[in-house]
Design a protein around this motif. Structure first.
Motif, PDB file in Angstrom:
ATOM      1  N   GLU A   9       0.849  -1.189   0.000  1.00  0.00           N
ATOM      2  CA  GLU A   9       0.000   0.000   0.000  1.00  0.00           C
ATOM      3  C   GLU A   9       0.883   1.237   0.000  1.00  0.00           C
ATOM      4  OE1 GLU A   9      -3.067   0.176   2.919  1.00  0.00           O
ATOM      5  OE2 GLU A   9      -3.764  -1.883   2.531  1.00  0.00           O
ATOM      6  N   SER A  10       0.572   2.172  -0.871  1.00  0.00           N
ATOM      7  CA  SER A  10       1.450   3.320  -1.091  1.00  0.00           C
ATOM      8  C   SER A  10       1.376   4.369   0.006  1.00  0.00           C
ATOM      9  CB  SER A  10       1.113   3.984  -2.438  1.00  0.00           C
ATOM     10  OG  SER A  10       1.167   3.033  -3.482  1.00  0.00           O
ATOM     11  N   ARG A  20       3.370   6.428   5.436  1.00  0.00           N
ATOM     12  CA  ARG A  20       4.229   5.254   5.345  1.00  0.00           C
ATOM     13  C   ARG A  20       3.834   4.376   4.165  1.00  0.00           C
ATOM     14  NH1 ARG A  20       7.135   5.729   9.725  1.00  0.00           N
ATOM     15  NH2 ARG A  20       8.303   3.847   9.254  1.00  0.00           N
ATOM     16  N   TYR A  21       4.842   3.704   3.627  1.00  0.00           N
ATOM     17  CA  TYR A  21       4.639   2.682   2.603  1.00  0.00           C
ATOM     18  C   TYR A  21       4.492   1.359   3.333  1.00  0.00           C
ATOM     19  CZ  TYR A  21       5.323   0.187  -1.821  1.00  0.00           C
ATOM     20  OH  TYR A  21       5.153  -0.598  -2.942  1.00  0.00           O
ATOM     21  N   LEU A  22       3.390   0.643   3.088  1.00  0.00           N
ATOM     22  CA  LEU A  22       3.062  -0.554   3.853  1.00  0.00           C
ATOM     23  C   LEU A  22       3.371  -1.814   3.060  1.00  0.00           C
ATOM     24  CD1 LEU A  22      -0.395   0.569   5.286  1.00  0.00           C
ATOM     25  CD2 LEU A  22       1.891   0.983   6.205  1.00  0.00           C
ATOM     26  N   VAL A  23       4.085  -2.719   3.700  1.00  0.00           N
ATOM     27  CA  VAL A  23       4.441  -4.003   3.103  1.00  0.00           C
ATOM     28  C   VAL A  23       3.791  -5.094   3.946  1.00  0.00           C
ATOM     29  CG1 VAL A  23       6.320  -5.535   2.409  1.00  0.00           C
ATOM     30  CG2 VAL A  23       6.657  -3.038   2.369  1.00  0.00           C
ATOM     31  N   THR A  72       6.538   0.527   6.740  1.00  0.00           N
ATOM     32  CA  THR A  72       6.048  -0.329   7.812  1.00  0.00           C
ATOM     33  C   THR A  72       5.841  -1.717   7.238  1.00  0.00           C
ATOM     34  OG1 THR A  72       4.957   1.444   9.053  1.00  0.00           O
ATOM     35  CG2 THR A  72       4.164  -0.797   9.431  1.00  0.00           C
ATOM     36  N   VAL A  73       6.423  -2.720   7.873  1.00  0.00           N
ATOM     37  CA  VAL A  73       6.247  -4.109   7.445  1.00  0.00           C
ATOM     38  C   VAL A  73       5.286  -4.787   8.405  1.00  0.00           C
ATOM     39  CG1 VAL A  73       7.377  -6.329   7.063  1.00  0.00           C
ATOM     40  CG2 VAL A  73       8.516  -4.207   6.378  1.00  0.00           C
ATOM     41  N   SER A  74       4.239  -5.379   7.830  1.00  0.00           N
ATOM     42  CA  SER A  74       3.192  -6.008   8.610  1.00  0.00           C
ATOM     43  C   SER A  74       2.915  -7.395   8.049  1.00  0.00           C
ATOM     44  CB  SER A  74       1.939  -5.108   8.578  1.00  0.00           C
ATOM     45  OG  SER A  74       0.929  -5.614   9.412  1.00  0.00           O
ATOM     46  N   GLY A  75       1.733  -7.935   8.325  1.00  0.00           N
ATOM     47  CA  GLY A  75       1.420  -9.279   7.851  1.00  0.00           C
ATOM     48  C   GLY A  75      -0.070  -9.486   7.741  1.00  0.00           C
TER      49      GLY A  75
END
Length: 245
Positions: A9-10, A20-23, A72-75
């Motif tokens: 998500e951009s 934040r750019y979301l991964v 931000t790295v999430s799951g």
């Protein structure tokens, strides 16, 4: 090093400071009854991407981040791909990109090889958004399928090393909104010296359709989102800020 990425998500404004750019990484061992991303559970799905691919995509939006933003790295649960996240954060550091990890901390253990890998990851992680799903062990297991002893230990360790943390607590009527549990949660948070922010996230049903699409029984059918009064009550007890009711 390749990681299994569920989605990107951009522009994120609720997952760490700034824009934040979301991964979102693929794979999760927990089975939270209110999960709105059940499509991230399977560990063998997602798109294989390299560290460079992810960061090159992220940097296209760098001009919007400002001083506080970053990735931000999430799951799923990002720590299930700890080697990939470590390489991603270390390369982000080399590029001058702020790093934030959104995690339930469920894989945490002080046993090797995980603990050494976690220590290394913390060296390039600026901030953690840590889910504290339930303070009571049996209730936590009923809610998520796992106990919480290692999660509480992880939070204590993060306090010991003074790693900045934002605590997140999902408020589910009849499960996590009991005042006694909230007071126990507040007491535990009070033992930590590194908590910069506490957020109460009201339970919602926006992801329930995914359970039906995947043929998984949704056991919280009939549970309504908490009232604004209960959300404010939880925020008052926990000393929380953040997400609107």
């Amino acid at each position: 090093m390749l990681g299994r990425v569920h989605s990107l998500e951009s522009f994120g404004s609720a997952d760490g400071p700034g824009v934040r750019y979301l991964v979102f990484l693929q794979g999760c061992a927990m089975r939270c009854r209110y999960c709105h991303n059940v499509d991230t559970w399977a560990r063998d799905k997602g798109t294989l991407m390299s560290v460079e691919e992810v960061l090159d995509k992220a940097e296209r939006y760098r001009g919007y981040w400002g001083e506080d933003g970053g990735i931000t790295v999430s799951g799923g649960e990002a720590l299930l791909q700890i080697d990939f996240v470590t390489e991603l954060f270390e390369e982000a550091r080399r590029r001058g990109i702020g790093t934030c990890l959104d995690t339930a901390l469920q894989p945490f253990t002080r046993r090797e090889p995980f603990f050494g890998k976690f220590e290394r990851l913390m060296g390039s992680c600026d901030l953690l958004l840590a889910d504290l799903k339930h303070i009571e062990a049996a209730e936590h297991k009923s809610l998520t399928g796992h106990g919480n002893a290692n999660i509480l230990d992880a939070l204590a360790y993060l306090s010991d090393i003074a790693k900045p943390v934002w605590i997140r607590h999902v408020l589910v009527p009849g499960i996590t909104d009991d005042d006694a549990y909230l007071r126990r949660t507040a007491k535990f948070i009070g033992t930590l010296s590194n908590v910069e922010r506490v957020e109460v996230l009201p339970y919602h049903t926006l992801g329930a359709y995914k359970w039906r699409e995947l043929g998984i029984p949704y056991t919280l059918d009939g549970v309504e989102p908490p009232s604004p009064e209960r959300v404010q009550n939880a925020r008052r007890i926990l000393g929380a800020q953040g997400a609107p009711a």
